[in-house]
Design a protein around this motif. Structure first.
Motif, PDB file in Angstrom:
ATOM      1  N   MET A  23       0.659  -1.177   0.041  1.00  0.00           N
ATOM      2  CA  MET A  23      -0.161   0.041   0.234  1.00  0.00           C
ATOM      3  C   MET A  23       0.959   1.354  -0.056  1.00  0.00           C
ATOM      4  O   MET A  23       0.701   2.134  -0.774  1.00  0.00           O
ATOM      5  CB  MET A  23      -0.911   0.009   1.283  1.00  0.00           C
ATOM      6  CG  MET A  23      -1.558   1.415   1.239  1.00  0.00           C
ATOM      7  SD  MET A  23      -3.046   1.507   0.413  1.00  0.00           S
ATOM      8  CE  MET A  23      -4.248   0.490   1.681  1.00  0.00           C
ATOM      9  N   LYS A  24       1.672   1.438   0.833  1.00  0.00           N
ATOM     10  CA  LYS A  24       2.586   2.431   0.884  1.00  0.00           C
ATOM     11  C   LYS A  24       3.531   2.710  -0.280  1.00  0.00           C
ATOM     12  O   LYS A  24       3.550   3.767  -0.490  1.00  0.00           O
ATOM     13  CB  LYS A  24       3.747   2.363   2.250  1.00  0.00           C
ATOM     14  CG  LYS A  24       2.784   2.563   3.617  1.00  0.00           C
ATOM     15  CD  LYS A  24       3.825   2.081   4.718  1.00  0.00           C
ATOM     16  CE  LYS A  24       3.109   2.356   6.076  1.00  0.00           C
ATOM     17  NZ  LYS A  24       4.041   2.168   7.207  1.00  0.00           N
ATOM     18  N   LYS A  25       3.995   1.656  -0.777  1.00  0.00           N
ATOM     19  CA  LYS A  25       4.857   1.826  -1.939  1.00  0.00           C
ATOM     20  C   LYS A  25       3.890   2.199  -3.186  1.00  0.00           C
ATOM     21  O   LYS A  25       4.276   3.095  -3.926  1.00  0.00           O
ATOM     22  CB  LYS A  25       5.402   0.581  -2.529  1.00  0.00           C
ATOM     23  CG  LYS A  25       6.544   0.385  -3.438  1.00  0.00           C
ATOM     24  CD  LYS A  25       7.333  -0.907  -3.605  1.00  0.00           C
ATOM     25  CE  LYS A  25       8.568  -0.900  -4.603  1.00  0.00           C
ATOM     26  NZ  LYS A  25       9.037  -1.947  -4.731  1.00  0.00           N
ATOM     27  N   ALA A  26       2.842   1.680  -3.407  1.00  0.00           N
ATOM     28  CA  ALA A  26       1.883   2.279  -4.469  1.00  0.00           C
ATOM     29  C   ALA A  26       1.613   3.753  -4.247  1.00  0.00           C
ATOM     30  O   ALA A  26       1.620   4.463  -5.270  1.00  0.00           O
ATOM     31  CB  ALA A  26       0.581   1.397  -4.420  1.00  0.00           C
ATOM     32  N   GLN A  27       1.256   4.069  -3.177  1.00  0.00           N
ATOM     33  CA  GLN A  27       0.904   5.537  -2.613  1.00  0.00           C
ATOM     34  C   GLN A  27       1.850   6.468  -3.114  1.00  0.00           C
ATOM     35  O   GLN A  27       1.786   7.574  -3.478  1.00  0.00           O
ATOM     36  CB  GLN A  27       0.424   5.737  -1.251  1.00  0.00           C
ATOM     37  CG  GLN A  27      -1.059   4.927  -0.973  1.00  0.00           C
ATOM     38  CD  GLN A  27      -1.513   5.325   0.312  1.00  0.00           C
ATOM     39  OE1 GLN A  27      -0.802   4.909   1.294  1.00  0.00           O
ATOM     40  NE2 GLN A  27      -2.788   5.566   0.841  1.00  0.00           N
ATOM     41  N   LYS A  28       3.207   5.984  -2.600  1.00  0.00           N
ATOM     42  CA  LYS A  28       4.289   6.875  -2.831  1.00  0.00           C
ATOM     43  C   LYS A  28       4.466   6.987  -4.360  1.00  0.00           C
ATOM     44  O   LYS A  28       4.715   8.168  -4.637  1.00  0.00           O
ATOM     45  CB  LYS A  28       5.496   6.273  -2.150  1.00  0.00           C
ATOM     46  CG  LYS A  28       6.827   7.060  -2.410  1.00  0.00           C
ATOM     47  CD  LYS A  28       8.115   6.440  -1.579  1.00  0.00           C
ATOM     48  CE  LYS A  28       9.325   7.126  -1.812  1.00  0.00           C
ATOM     49  NZ  LYS A  28      10.689   6.764  -1.440  1.00  0.00           N
ATOM     50  N   GLU A  29       4.372   5.988  -4.904  1.00  0.00           N
ATOM     51  CA  GLU A  29       4.410   6.159  -6.593  1.00  0.00           C
ATOM     52  C   GLU A  29       3.558   7.101  -7.126  1.00  0.00           C
ATOM     53  O   GLU A  29       3.950   8.034  -7.899  1.00  0.00           O
ATOM     54  CB  GLU A  29       4.352   4.778  -7.275  1.00  0.00           C
ATOM     55  CG  GLU A  29       4.662   4.870  -8.694  1.00  0.00           C
ATOM     56  CD  GLU A  29       4.326   3.621  -9.303  1.00  0.00           C
ATOM     57  OE1 GLU A  29       5.459   3.074 -10.325  1.00  0.00           O
ATOM     58  OE2 GLU A  29       3.329   3.018  -9.324  1.00  0.00           O
ATOM     59  N   VAL A  30       2.383   6.976  -6.601  1.00  0.00           N
ATOM     60  CA  VAL A  30       1.353   7.826  -7.454  1.00  0.00           C
ATOM     61  C   VAL A  30       1.166   9.322  -6.822  1.00  0.00           C
ATOM     62  O   VAL A  30       0.982  10.255  -7.868  1.00  0.00           O
ATOM     63  CB  VAL A  30      -0.080   7.219  -7.267  1.00  0.00           C
ATOM     64  CG1 VAL A  30      -0.549   7.102  -5.811  1.00  0.00           C
ATOM     65  CG2 VAL A  30      -1.047   7.917  -7.823  1.00  0.00           C
ATOM     66  N   GLY A  89       1.702  14.644  -8.145  1.00  0.00           N
ATOM     67  CA  GLY A  89       1.930  16.055  -6.970  1.00  0.00           C
ATOM     68  C   GLY A  89       0.675  16.607  -6.563  1.00  0.00           C
ATOM     69  O   GLY A  89       0.079  15.897  -5.714  1.00  0.00           O
ATOM     70  N   GLU A  90       0.472  17.777  -7.000  1.00  0.00           N
ATOM     71  CA  GLU A  90      -0.799  18.733  -6.431  1.00  0.00           C
ATOM     72  C   GLU A  90      -1.794  18.685  -7.446  1.00  0.00           C
ATOM     73  O   GLU A  90      -2.320  19.545  -7.537  1.00  0.00           O
ATOM     74  CB  GLU A  90      -0.238  19.882  -5.807  1.00  0.00           C
ATOM     75  CG  GLU A  90       0.848  19.930  -4.779  1.00  0.00           C
ATOM     76  CD  GLU A  90       1.276  21.252  -4.121  1.00  0.00           C
ATOM     77  OE1 GLU A  90       0.701  22.184  -4.660  1.00  0.00           O
ATOM     78  OE2 GLU A  90       1.997  21.178  -3.143  1.00  0.00           O
TER      79      GLU A  90
END
Length: 312
Positions: free
Chosen positions: A138-145, A150-151
């Protein structure tokens, strides 16, 4: 005396049934059935795909059963699944819903209704289930996207093509949780020969995509949820790699495959970008189960409850 009379009355029916169902053909191996009903009594299971998988360990990846007089072929390995290519013309028919009432609850299963919408929903539920049980992913996928977007506040189709880990994650979900674990059944148009076995015409064919996705000869640590297995590979679910066939293959591959995959990727990317996900108060990761409802479409038996907190 009474037992002898019953035996003499049943024996002709049994011999007639044996002659009618086998007819001297060399059929693939399979569990022995009962006169008249065949293997009907053995399919009273909540997860048919899982039960057939266990049977295939005993009888092999090409297995023959009968529901009454209805012949059934179950394919459970990537190699045997290639019949969708090598015998595509013979395996290209669809059975009548009447023949599927036993396994699809009178033909009302999602696989025969709004496949493009309901199976996407089921896939999303399984995805969030897997991610909550695997916070590292979950954390790895969230970090990528979040790094990519960005914003901008939303993920669009152009972004999806750059989300390498996200695409690997979706493939891993479709490997472990195919929406239709036995695919949409086919029916043979004519008799054919596979691996030396004669397959009669009008045989119902189930390809156990769920079992194929867990084949230990094709996948390292097949029960482990690990999207990284797809990074740096060309393995895809478009019907060319027979160890990953959540949409089938050949001329009967699901026509909405591309739309369905993009819909899942977009929905998932936006959910992971916009929210941080938590368990409800009092629940732990171990409380999340992966039990499935019975039927040809694999939906989660118990509802998944999560708490979403805004990221931005």
């Amino acid at each position: 005396m009474l037992l002898l009379l019953v035996f003499l009355m049943v024996l002709p029916l049994f011999l007639l049934w044996k002659h009618r169902v086998n007819g001297g053909k060399l059929l693939p191996p399979g569990p022995p059935g009962l006169p008249l009903i065949g293997n009907l009594h053995q399919l009273e299971r909540s997860a048919t795909h899982r039960y057939l998988w266990h049977l295939s360990k005993q009888y092999g990846p090409l297995m023959f059963l009968r529901l009454g007089f209805e012949p059934i072929l179950v394919v459970s390995s990537p190699r045997t699944a290639e019949v969708m290519k090598t015998h595509d013309p013979e395996f290209s028919s669809r059975p009548s819903l009447l023949a599927l009432q036993k396994l699809s609850y009178n033909g009302l299963d999602l696989a025969f209704a709004s496949y493009g919408t309901d199976t996407v929903t089921a896939t999303m539920v399984w995805t969030m289930t897997a991610l909550m049980k695997n916070p590292r992913v979950m954390k790895k996928a969230q970090k990528e996207v979040r790094t990519l977007v960005g914003e901008k506040c939303f993920v669009d189709e152009d972004d999806i093509q750059k989300l390498t880990y996200m695409k690997a994650l979706v493939k891993e979900i479709m490997r472990l949780y195919p929406a239709a674990p036995l695919l949409i059944p086919r029916e043979t148009l004519q008799k054919c020969n596979i691996d030396g076995y004669e397959i009669p015409s009008k045989t119902l064919v189930f390809v156990n995509a769920w079992a194929i996705g867990r084949d230990p000869e094709s996948w390292e640590n097949p029960e482990e949820f690990m999207p990284e297995r797809f990074l740096g590979t060309c393995i895809d679910f478009k019907g060319q790699d027979y160890k990953l066939i959540p949409f089938g293959a050949g001329r009967r591959i699901w026509p909405g495959m591309n739309l369905g995959a993009v819909t899942v990727e977009l929905a998932l990317a936006n959910l992971l970008y916009s929210f941080d996900w938590e368990m409800p108060a009092g629940m732990k990761m171990e409380d999340i189960d992966t039990d499935a409802k019975p039927g040809l479409t694999m939906t989660k038996k118990n509802d998944l409850y999560l708490v979403a907190r805004n990221y931005i």
